[in-house]
Design a protein around this motif. Structure first.
Motif, short mmCIF file in Angstrom:
data_model
loop_
_atom_site.label_atom_id
_atom_site.label_comp_id
_atom_site.label_asym_id
_atom_site.label_seq_id
_atom_site.Cartn_x
_atom_site.Cartn_y
_atom_site.Cartn_z
N LYS A 22 -0.66 9.78 4.35
CA LYS A 22 -1.13 8.50 4.89
C LYS A 22 -1.15 7.43 3.79
CE LYS A 22 -4.97 6.14 7.03
NZ LYS A 22 -6.31 6.12 7.51
N GLU A 26 1.14 4.09 3.98
CA GLU A 26 0.51 2.78 4.11
C GLU A 26 0.68 1.91 2.86
OE1 GLU A 26 -2.97 3.49 7.41
OE2 GLU A 26 -3.58 3.59 5.31
N ASP A 30 4.31 0.47 3.68
CA ASP A 30 3.75 -0.55 4.56
C ASP A 30 3.71 -0.13 6.04
OD1 ASP A 30 2.40 -2.97 4.66
OD2 ASP A 30 4.20 -4.06 5.27
N LYS A 32 1.40 1.53 9.25
CA LYS A 32 0.02 1.71 9.69
C LYS A 32 -0.09 3.15 10.21
CE LYS A 32 -4.14 0.68 11.12
NZ LYS A 32 -5.13 1.24 10.27
#
Length: 109
Positions: A22, A26, A30, A32
């Motif tokens: 994760k 992120e 970039d 979500k």
């Protein structure tokens, strides 16, 4: 992204791995990311039907082999992320136990 969850609680190794992935997705790419804790069958079904995008917690080739075979072709396997692991029962050295049958016998004492 799905995290594998056991019957009663989450598996610490998968929580750690999922959070590392994760973070990279992120902060470096970039994206979500929403983590979901689900049972193994739902984990595979969600990846196969597209309602989830990724998972890092499949124990292959043994523990989750049935799910893998059921949904094979409906997802892309990106390969192994951890090698040399084992799955089994463990007891302290002080116990005189060599088999599951020994555990059953010891439960009466």
């Amino acid at each position: 992204m799905c995290e594998r969850r056991g019957r009663a609680k989450s598996w610490a190794d998968v929580i750690a791995s999922s959070n590392v992935v994760k973070y990279v997705l992120e902060n470096e790419l970039d994206y979500k990311v929403e983590l979901m804790q689900v049972e193994p069958g739902l984990m595979f079904a969600s990846i196969a039907d597209g309602s989830a995008d990724a998972m890092v917690g499949a124990w292959l080739p043994s523990t989750h082999a049935d799910y893998y075979e059921k949904y094979e072709g409906d997802f892309e396997d990106l390969g192994v992320n951890l090698t040399g692991t084992r799955n089994g029962l463990v007891v302290p050295e002080y116990m005189d136990v060599e088999s599951i049958e020994d555990l059953k016998a010891d439960s009466e004492s």
